[in-house]
Motif scaffolding. Structure first.
Motif, PDB file in Angstrom:
ATOM      1  N   VAL A  96       0.850  -1.186   0.000  1.00 40.63           N
ATOM      2  CA  VAL A  96       0.000   0.000   0.000  1.00 40.63           C
ATOM      3  C   VAL A  96       0.892   1.245   0.000  1.00 40.63           C
ATOM      4  CG1 VAL A  96      -1.807   1.266   1.211  1.00 40.63           C
ATOM      5  CG2 VAL A  96      -1.762  -1.248   1.292  1.00 40.63           C
ATOM      6  N   GLU A  97       0.617   2.153  -0.912  1.00 44.41           N
ATOM      7  CA  GLU A  97       1.351   3.411  -0.935  1.00 44.41           C
ATOM      8  C   GLU A  97       0.551   4.447  -0.142  1.00 44.41           C
ATOM      9  OE1 GLU A  97       2.371   4.083  -5.066  1.00 44.41           O
ATOM     10  OE2 GLU A  97       4.075   2.719  -4.876  1.00 44.41           O
ATOM     11  N   ASP A  98       0.061   5.502  -0.777  1.00 43.64           N
ATOM     12  CA  ASP A  98      -0.687   6.514  -0.027  1.00 43.64           C
ATOM     13  C   ASP A  98      -1.989   5.972   0.550  1.00 43.64           C
ATOM     14  OD1 ASP A  98       0.801   9.150  -0.333  1.00 43.64           O
ATOM     15  OD2 ASP A  98       0.705   8.477  -2.399  1.00 43.64           O
ATOM     16  N   VAL A  99      -2.735   5.256  -0.284  1.00 42.62           N
ATOM     17  CA  VAL A  99      -4.057   4.824   0.173  1.00 42.62           C
ATOM     18  C   VAL A  99      -4.505   3.555  -0.550  1.00 42.62           C
ATOM     19  CG1 VAL A  99      -5.195   6.373  -1.478  1.00 42.62           C
ATOM     20  CG2 VAL A  99      -6.472   5.546   0.478  1.00 42.62           C
ATOM     21  N   ALA A 100      -5.092   2.646   0.202  1.00 36.92           N
ATOM     22  CA  ALA A 100      -5.827   1.500  -0.347  1.00 36.92           C
ATOM     23  C   ALA A 100      -7.111   1.439   0.460  1.00 36.92           C
ATOM     24  CB  ALA A 100      -5.033   0.208  -0.230  1.00 36.92           C
ATOM     25  N   ALA A 101      -8.104   2.191   0.006  1.00 44.01           N
ATOM     26  CA  ALA A 101      -9.343   2.334   0.764  1.00 44.01           C
ATOM     27  C   ALA A 101     -10.525   1.930  -0.094  1.00 44.01           C
ATOM     28  CB  ALA A 101      -9.509   3.780   1.237  1.00 44.01           C
ATOM     29  N   SER A 102     -11.577   1.470   0.554  1.00 44.74           N
ATOM     30  CA  SER A 102     -12.794   1.067  -0.132  1.00 44.74           C
ATOM     31  C   SER A 102     -12.438   0.048  -1.225  1.00 44.74           C
ATOM     32  CB  SER A 102     -13.510   2.302  -0.689  1.00 44.74           C
ATOM     33  OG  SER A 102     -14.833   1.985  -1.058  1.00 44.74           O
ATOM     34  N   GLY A 103     -12.752   0.335  -2.492  1.00 49.09           N
ATOM     35  CA  GLY A 103     -12.416  -0.597  -3.570  1.00 49.09           C
ATOM     36  C   GLY A 103     -10.927  -0.846  -3.684  1.00 49.09           C
ATOM     37  N   GLY A 104     -10.115   0.148  -3.308  1.00 54.43           N
ATOM     38  CA  GLY A 104      -8.669  -0.045  -3.301  1.00 54.43           C
ATOM     39  C   GLY A 104      -8.260  -1.105  -2.300  1.00 54.43           C
ATOM     40  N   TYR A 105      -8.909  -1.124  -1.138  1.00 57.51           N
ATOM     41  CA  TYR A 105      -8.609  -2.165  -0.156  1.00 57.51           C
ATOM     42  C   TYR A 105      -9.161  -3.514  -0.611  1.00 57.51           C
ATOM     43  CZ  TYR A 105      -7.874  -4.745   4.095  1.00 57.51           C
ATOM     44  OH  TYR A 105      -7.458  -5.715   4.983  1.00 57.51           O
ATOM     45  N   MET A 106     -10.279  -3.494  -1.331  1.00 56.50           N
ATOM     46  CA  MET A 106     -10.818  -4.752  -1.856  1.00 56.50           C
ATOM     47  C   MET A 106      -9.792  -5.416  -2.773  1.00 56.50           C
ATOM     48  SD  MET A 106     -14.288  -5.520  -4.083  1.00 56.50           S
ATOM     49  CE  MET A 106     -15.433  -5.041  -2.790  1.00 56.50           C
ATOM     50  N   ILE A 107      -9.139  -4.632  -3.633  1.00 55.12           N
ATOM     51  CA  ILE A 107      -8.098  -5.191  -4.494  1.00 55.12           C
ATOM     52  C   ILE A 107      -6.926  -5.685  -3.648  1.00 55.12           C
ATOM     53  CG2 ILE A 107      -6.424  -4.670  -6.316  1.00 55.12           C
ATOM     54  CD1 ILE A 107      -8.413  -2.651  -7.436  1.00 55.12           C
ATOM     55  N   ALA A 108      -6.577  -4.936  -2.603  1.00 60.01           N
ATOM     56  CA  ALA A 108      -5.457  -5.321  -1.738  1.00 60.01           C
ATOM     57  C   ALA A 108      -5.680  -6.688  -1.096  1.00 60.01           C
ATOM     58  CB  ALA A 108      -5.226  -4.260  -0.667  1.00 60.01           C
ATOM     59  N   LEU A 109      -6.947  -7.078  -0.918  1.00 57.99           N
ATOM     60  CA  LEU A 109      -7.251  -8.375  -0.323  1.00 57.99           C
ATOM     61  C   LEU A 109      -6.720  -9.532  -1.160  1.00 57.99           C
ATOM     62  CD1 LEU A 109     -10.949  -7.773   0.822  1.00 57.99           C
ATOM     63  CD2 LEU A 109      -8.941  -8.011   2.313  1.00 57.99           C
ATOM     64  N   ALA A 110      -6.371  -9.273  -2.418  1.00 51.46           N
ATOM     65  CA  ALA A 110      -5.814 -10.321  -3.269  1.00 51.46           C
ATOM     66  C   ALA A 110      -4.432 -10.753  -2.789  1.00 51.46           C
ATOM     67  CB  ALA A 110      -5.739  -9.843  -4.721  1.00 51.46           C
ATOM     68  N   GLY A 111      -3.789  -9.958  -1.956  1.00 48.42           N
ATOM     69  CA  GLY A 111      -2.459 -10.288  -1.463  1.00 48.42           C
ATOM     70  C   GLY A 111      -2.478 -11.376  -0.409  1.00 48.42           C
ATOM     71  N   ASP A 112      -1.522 -12.295  -0.493  1.00 45.35           N
ATOM     72  CA  ASP A 112      -1.337 -13.253   0.590  1.00 45.35           C
ATOM     73  C   ASP A 112      -0.850 -12.524   1.830  1.00 45.35           C
ATOM     74  OD1 ASP A 112      -1.857 -15.872  -0.774  1.00 45.35           O
ATOM     75  OD2 ASP A 112      -0.259 -15.132  -2.070  1.00 45.35           O
ATOM     76  N   GLU A 113      -0.125 -11.435   1.598  1.00 49.16           N
ATOM     77  CA  GLU A 113       0.277 -10.537   2.675  1.00 49.16           C
ATOM     78  C   GLU A 113       0.114  -9.106   2.191  1.00 49.16           C
ATOM     79  OE1 GLU A 113       3.996 -11.280   4.637  1.00 49.16           O
ATOM     80  OE2 GLU A 113       3.846 -13.440   4.311  1.00 49.16           O
ATOM     81  N   ILE A 114      -0.305  -8.230   3.096  1.00 46.69           N
ATOM     82  CA  ILE A 114      -0.465  -6.806   2.786  1.00 46.69           C
ATOM     83  C   ILE A 114       0.562  -6.038   3.601  1.00 46.69           C
ATOM     84  CG2 ILE A 114      -2.018  -4.818   2.826  1.00 46.69           C
ATOM     85  CD1 ILE A 114      -4.367  -6.770   2.629  1.00 46.69           C
ATOM     86  N   ILE A 115       1.375  -5.263   2.899  1.00 50.46           N
ATOM     87  CA  ILE A 115       2.435  -4.490   3.547  1.00 50.46           C
ATOM     88  C   ILE A 115       2.136  -3.011   3.305  1.00 50.46           C
ATOM     89  CG2 ILE A 115       4.913  -4.024   3.639  1.00 50.46           C
ATOM     90  CD1 ILE A 115       3.678  -7.230   2.015  1.00 50.46           C
ATOM     91  N   ALA A 116       2.193  -2.208   4.346  1.00 50.38           N
ATOM     92  CA  ALA A 116       1.844  -0.791   4.210  1.00 50.38           C
ATOM     93  C   ALA A 116       2.849   0.086   4.932  1.00 50.38           C
ATOM     94  CB  ALA A 116       0.444  -0.532   4.781  1.00 50.38           C
TER      95      ALA A 116
END
Length: 286
Positions: A96-116
Motif C-alpha cells: 500500500v502506498e498513499d491509500v488503499a481504501a474502499s475498492g482499493g482495499y478490496m483489491i489489496a485483499l488479493a495479497g497473501d500478505e499486505i504491507i503498508a
C-alpha cells in the motif's frame, strides 16, 4: 582473472538473483474513464497483471494507490489476481502506498500478505452513493422537466425530482447487500488476523500502523526492503508496464490512447471525472 560464466548472463537468468515482477495499480476504479486520465478497471489492468504472472518468479508484487470506486471493477481485478495466483502457484504481496481504501482495499485483499507504510491509509470497508438534487434550481431558471416512462420505478432517484423515501430505502437495500459482500471478502481473506473491533466494518479508515493492529495489514514497511528480507539481498524488482509504441505512446487494444477521440467531448468528460476523482482522494486527505 576470469569471471564466472553466470556473470555473462542477463540478470534475470542468473541463478543467484531472484527477480520479482512488480505491477503498479494507481488511480480511481471505474469501468471506463477519459483516455487522458489514469483509472483502474479490469480492461486497463488485465494485460499487465497477466504479464507479471508469466514470469518465472516465486511471487508477484503489487503496489496499490487507490481511494476506491466501482465495486464491480474492484472485485474483477481482485479475482483476476487470485485466479492467476492459484493457477501459477505464485505468492502475491500487496504494498500500500498513499491509500488503499474502499475498492482499493478490496483489491489489496488479493495479497497473501499486505504491507503498508505506517502513514498509509487503509480500510473504508463500506459502500457510498452520492448525488445532487436539482428540482428547485430548474424551477427558478424557468426549465420544465418532461419525462415519460413505462414502468413506475423507471425514474427512481431522478435528480430533477424531489427525493422519495421509498427510492432511498431501495438504494439502501442494495448498498447493504454490497456491503455484506465486501465484509464477507474481508473475513474470508483476513480470517483470524482481524481484530475484534466494532468499527471495523463501519466505513472508517485508518493509518497503516492502526490498520496493522486491526489485522487489515500484515507488515509495516516498503517493497524493496520487505522483498529483500524474504528472498535475499540480490532480489531484483522488475516493473511490468503496458507496451509502448512509436514515440513512447502507450498501446491499447484499439491503437494509441488518443486515437479517434473527440477532443471537446473528452475535455468535458475529463472535467467531470476529475471532480469525481478529487472527491474520492480528498476524503482521505490527499
Amino acid at each position: 582473472m576470469k569471471q564466472p560464466l553466470s556473470r555473462l548472463l542477463p540478470k534475470s537468468l542468473r541463478s543467484d538473483i531472484t527477480t520479482i515482477p512488480v505491477v503498479r495499480l494507481q488511480g480511481t476504479i471505474m469501468a471506463s474513464g477519459s483516455p487522458l486520465r489514469q483509472h483502474l478497471s479490469l480492461s486497463s489492468t488485465a494485460g499487465i497483471i497477466e504479464k507479471a504472472f508469466s514470469y518465472s518468479a516465486p511471487a508477484v508484487a503489487i503496489a496499490i494507490n487507490s481511494p476506491g470506486g466501482s465495486p464491480v471493477q474492484s472485485r474483477l481485478i481482485y479475482k483476476r489476481i487470485r485466479d492467476l495466483a492459484e493457477e501459477k502457484k505464485r505468492k502475491v504481496f500487496v504494498f500500500v502506498e498513499d491509500v488503499a481504501a474502499s475498492g482499493g482495499y478490496m483489491i489489496a485483499l488479493a495479497g497473501d500478505e499486505i504491507i503498508a507504510d505506517p502513514s498509509s491509509i487503509v480500510g473504508s470497508i463500506g459502500v457510498v452513493s452520492a448525488g445532487f438534487g436539482f428540482q428547485e434550481m430548474i424551477g427558478k431558471i424557468g426549465i420544465e422537466r418532461r419525462m415519460h416512462t413505462s414502468g413506475r420505478n423507471k425514474a427512481i432517484l431522478d435528480p430533477f425530482q424531489p427525493e422519495k423515501k421509498q427510492d432511498v430505502e431501495h438504494l439502501k437495500t442494495i448498498q447493504e447487500e454490497l456491503h455484506q459482500a465486501f465484509i464477507a471478502m474481508v473475513k474470508e481473506r483476513r480470517g483470524a488476523r482481524l481484530a475484534d473491533d466494532e468499527d471495523l466494518f463501519t466505513g472508517l479508515f485508518w493509518s497503516g500502523e492502526r490498520g496493522k493492529a486491526l489485522g487489515l495489514v500484515d507488515v509495516l514497511g516498503d517493497m524493496r526492503s520487505y522483498l529483500r528480507s524474504r528472498y535475499g539481498d540480490k532480489t531484483r524488482l522488475k516493473l511490468v508496464s503496458h507496451p509502448r509504441g512509436l514515440f513512447g505512446r502507450r498501446l491499447t487494444l484499439f491503437g494509441t490512447a488518443t486515437r479517434g477521440i473527440d477532443i471537446a467531448a473528452a475535455a468535458t468528460d475529463g472535467l467531470l471525472q476529475a471532480a469525481e476523482e478529487q472527491a474520492l482522494w480528498r476524503r482521505y486527505g490527499l
